[in-house]
Design an enzyme around this catalytic site. Sequence first.
Site, PDB file in Angstrom:
ATOM      1  N   ILE A 118      21.634 -35.876 -35.619  1.00  0.00           N
ATOM      2  CA  ILE A 118      22.520 -36.999 -35.915  1.00  0.00           C
ATOM      3  C   ILE A 118      22.198 -38.205 -35.030  1.00  0.00           C
ATOM      4  O   ILE A 118      22.341 -39.357 -35.460  1.00  0.00           O
ATOM      5  CB  ILE A 118      24.011 -36.594 -35.810  1.00  0.00           C
ATOM      6  CG1 ILE A 118      24.880 -37.577 -36.587  1.00  0.00           C
ATOM      7  CG2 ILE A 118      24.482 -36.486 -34.365  1.00  0.00           C
ATOM      8  CD1 ILE A 118      24.573 -37.690 -38.042  1.00  0.00           C
ATOM      9  N   ARG A 141      17.431 -32.908 -22.822  1.00  0.00           N
ATOM     10  CA  ARG A 141      16.806 -31.807 -22.080  1.00  0.00           C
ATOM     11  C   ARG A 141      15.310 -31.783 -22.356  1.00  0.00           C
ATOM     12  O   ARG A 141      14.533 -31.331 -21.517  1.00  0.00           O
ATOM     13  CB  ARG A 141      17.415 -30.472 -22.511  1.00  0.00           C
ATOM     14  CG  ARG A 141      18.907 -30.371 -22.275  1.00  0.00           C
ATOM     15  CD  ARG A 141      19.479 -29.193 -23.009  1.00  0.00           C
ATOM     16  NE  ARG A 141      19.088 -29.203 -24.424  1.00  0.00           N
ATOM     17  CZ  ARG A 141      19.240 -28.203 -25.256  1.00  0.00           C
ATOM     18  NH1 ARG A 141      19.788 -27.088 -24.843  1.00  0.00           N
ATOM     19  NH2 ARG A 141      18.860 -28.304 -26.526  1.00  0.00           N
ATOM     20  N   LYS A 169      31.868 -36.090 -33.751  1.00  0.00           N
ATOM     21  CA  LYS A 169      32.855 -35.123 -34.235  1.00  0.00           C
ATOM     22  C   LYS A 169      32.282 -33.717 -34.134  1.00  0.00           C
ATOM     23  O   LYS A 169      31.068 -33.566 -34.227  1.00  0.00           O
ATOM     24  CB  LYS A 169      33.299 -35.424 -35.666  1.00  0.00           C
ATOM     25  CG  LYS A 169      32.199 -35.633 -36.687  1.00  0.00           C
ATOM     26  CD  LYS A 169      31.374 -34.562 -37.247  1.00  0.00           C
ATOM     27  CE  LYS A 169      31.800 -33.210 -37.601  1.00  0.00           C
ATOM     28  NZ  LYS A 169      30.702 -32.490 -38.353  1.00  0.00           N
ATOM     29  N   ASP A 227      32.240 -27.135 -39.658  1.00  0.00           N
ATOM     30  CA  ASP A 227      31.513 -28.305 -39.132  1.00  0.00           C
ATOM     31  C   ASP A 227      31.437 -29.393 -40.210  1.00  0.00           C
ATOM     32  O   ASP A 227      31.837 -30.538 -39.952  1.00  0.00           O
ATOM     33  CB  ASP A 227      30.121 -27.913 -38.618  1.00  0.00           C
ATOM     34  CG  ASP A 227      29.365 -29.130 -38.108  1.00  0.00           C
ATOM     35  OD1 ASP A 227      29.648 -29.575 -36.987  1.00  0.00           O
ATOM     36  OD2 ASP A 227      28.520 -29.673 -38.860  1.00  0.00           O
TER      37      ASP A 227
HETATM   38  P1  NAP Z   1      21.351 -30.871 -33.284  1.00  0.00           P
HETATM   39  O1  NAP Z   1      20.334 -31.441 -34.203  1.00  0.00           O
HETATM   40  O2  NAP Z   1      21.303 -29.418 -32.969  1.00  0.00           O
HETATM   41  O3  NAP Z   1      21.317 -31.740 -31.967  1.00  0.00           O
HETATM   42  C1  NAP Z   1      22.132 -31.500 -30.862  1.00  0.00           C
HETATM   43  C2  NAP Z   1      21.367 -31.929 -29.616  1.00  0.00           C
HETATM   44  O4  NAP Z   1      22.205 -31.702 -28.486  1.00  0.00           O
HETATM   45  C3  NAP Z   1      20.128 -31.077 -29.369  1.00  0.00           C
HETATM   46  O5  NAP Z   1      19.013 -31.620 -30.034  1.00  0.00           O
HETATM   47  C4  NAP Z   1      19.999 -31.166 -27.878  1.00  0.00           C
HETATM   48  O6  NAP Z   1      19.348 -32.382 -27.586  1.00  0.00           O
HETATM   49  C5  NAP Z   1      21.400 -31.352 -27.350  1.00  0.00           C
HETATM   50  N1  NAP Z   1      21.957 -30.162 -26.697  1.00  0.00           N
HETATM   51  C6  NAP Z   1      22.447 -30.103 -25.426  1.00  0.00           C
HETATM   52  N2  NAP Z   1      22.891 -28.883 -25.131  1.00  0.00           N
HETATM   53  C7  NAP Z   1      22.665 -28.122 -26.214  1.00  0.00           C
HETATM   54  C8  NAP Z   1      22.912 -26.766 -26.509  1.00  0.00           C
HETATM   55  N3  NAP Z   1      23.466 -25.929 -25.618  1.00  0.00           N
HETATM   56  N4  NAP Z   1      22.534 -26.292 -27.721  1.00  0.00           N
HETATM   57  C9  NAP Z   1      21.969 -27.118 -28.638  1.00  0.00           C
HETATM   58  N5  NAP Z   1      21.720 -28.452 -28.404  1.00  0.00           N
HETATM   59  C10 NAP Z   1      22.077 -28.933 -27.203  1.00  0.00           C
HETATM   60  O7  NAP Z   1      22.825 -31.154 -33.845  1.00  0.00           O
HETATM   61  P2  NAP Z   1      23.328 -32.394 -34.704  1.00  0.00           P
HETATM   62  O8  NAP Z   1      23.256 -32.047 -36.133  1.00  0.00           O
HETATM   63  O9  NAP Z   1      22.682 -33.633 -34.247  1.00  0.00           O
HETATM   64  O10 NAP Z   1      24.877 -32.347 -34.326  1.00  0.00           O
HETATM   65  C11 NAP Z   1      25.353 -32.808 -33.075  1.00  0.00           C
HETATM   66  C12 NAP Z   1      26.820 -33.189 -33.254  1.00  0.00           C
HETATM   67  O11 NAP Z   1      26.887 -34.213 -34.252  1.00  0.00           O
HETATM   68  C13 NAP Z   1      27.682 -32.037 -33.770  1.00  0.00           C
HETATM   69  O12 NAP Z   1      28.945 -32.076 -33.180  1.00  0.00           O
HETATM   70  C14 NAP Z   1      27.781 -32.293 -35.264  1.00  0.00           C
HETATM   71  O13 NAP Z   1      28.986 -31.795 -35.823  1.00  0.00           O
HETATM   72  C15 NAP Z   1      27.762 -33.824 -35.291  1.00  0.00           C
HETATM   73  N6  NAP Z   1      27.273 -34.375 -36.562  1.00  0.00           N
HETATM   74  C16 NAP Z   1      26.170 -33.892 -37.176  1.00  0.00           C
HETATM   75  C17 NAP Z   1      25.781 -34.406 -38.417  1.00  0.00           C
HETATM   76  C18 NAP Z   1      24.564 -33.926 -39.166  1.00  0.00           C
HETATM   77  O14 NAP Z   1      24.401 -34.293 -40.333  1.00  0.00           O
HETATM   78  N7  NAP Z   1      23.660 -33.154 -38.575  1.00  0.00           N
HETATM   79  C19 NAP Z   1      26.533 -35.419 -39.009  1.00  0.00           C
HETATM   80  C20 NAP Z   1      27.600 -35.941 -38.306  1.00  0.00           C
HETATM   81  C21 NAP Z   1      27.972 -35.402 -37.097  1.00  0.00           C
HETATM   82  P3  NAP Z   1      18.317 -32.516 -26.386  1.00  0.00           P
HETATM   83  O15 NAP Z   1      17.248 -31.485 -26.670  1.00  0.00           O
HETATM   84  O16 NAP Z   1      17.906 -33.922 -26.542  1.00  0.00           O
HETATM   85  O17 NAP Z   1      19.048 -32.236 -25.120  1.00  0.00           O
END
Ligand code: NAP
Length: 310
Positions: free
Chosen positions: A14, A37, A90, A168
Amino acid sequence: MTVTKVAIVGLGKIARDEHVPAITASDAFSLSAIVSRNATFDGVPSFHTLEEMLTEHPDMNAVALCVPPQVRFDTAREALDAGLDVLLEKPPGATLAEVEILMDLARARGQVLFATWHSRFAAGVAPAKAWLADRSIKGVRITWHEDVRHWHPGQQWIWEAGGLGVFDPGINALSILTEILPFPVRLVSADLEFPSNRQTPIAADLGLSGPGGVGITASFDWCTTGPQIWRIEVETDLGTLVLNDGGARVSAAGETLSTAEALQSEYAGLYRRFAELIDRRASDVDVAPLRLVADAFLMGKRSITNPFDD
Ligand code: NAP
């Protein structure tokens, strides 16, 4: 105009898809650092921890926390302690209590805490809310059916405790519902389906109730291949309002109110709102959608289904 220096924490899906473009396009913000990280981002200083960033950039004004909910609280508190304004993706936290603690901390320090619900910035949400304001609402049906393998490939945190599973995406529907209805709702029933090898549900059916027994159903499913459905139908005395594509397209009693694309401009609006809050030194924290999900976990009947593998 004062430009707010903002750092993104957690450079995942995101952050890359929505936060970076929205910040870059905004006159009110400059993307001044990344805290990750693992990842770096061309042309923007990157740091492994918030502490390292604060040492190098004590002049940073704000952070956008895009990490999973289970690891958001400590970083949010550290940022508020360091005097930064904070935007939370969120859901705003893994528990209600931690969001309340952050709210109190921000209030005590005079800092801005913005618990975002991006779906509330979908193009059809404001027109839907306006249309419903003086209607008599008879019932609501939410259908949020998508393919987890397509939208969340390899995301393990989503299946771990605190990751919400099918809630989610489902919480996005609840964030729209609690925005457009002119009355509060409460959860009355929940049926949750857990894969035998996971900590969070893959499907959920909710029953909610409004004043005078207005019935609301929500069907959340994560195994839908084929057409993806993110729809809310509201039956009223003057016809049915239908929000489609996650709130982007809306029609009411046969009349079109919005025809945007899914996700189009949600994050531009969200950062406009953050700028406005920073300008007014005001916070915006509404836990209503998270409370409904927490209540579903409290009240829900659980069944165990087949193991889920990516
Ligand atoms: P993601 O792709 O898994 O990214 C989360 C990032 O957080 C990871 O790339 C990592 O970045 C960091 N991180 C730090 N501690 C972590 C841990 N223990 N486990 C996993 N990642 C960790 O997730 P995302 O889809 O971007 O979602 C992140 C948030 O945005 C969630 O709350 C989700 O509900 C919300 N969201 C997502 C979307 C969507 O379409 N994907 C839409 C709206 C909102 P680093 O490696 O850079 O540290």
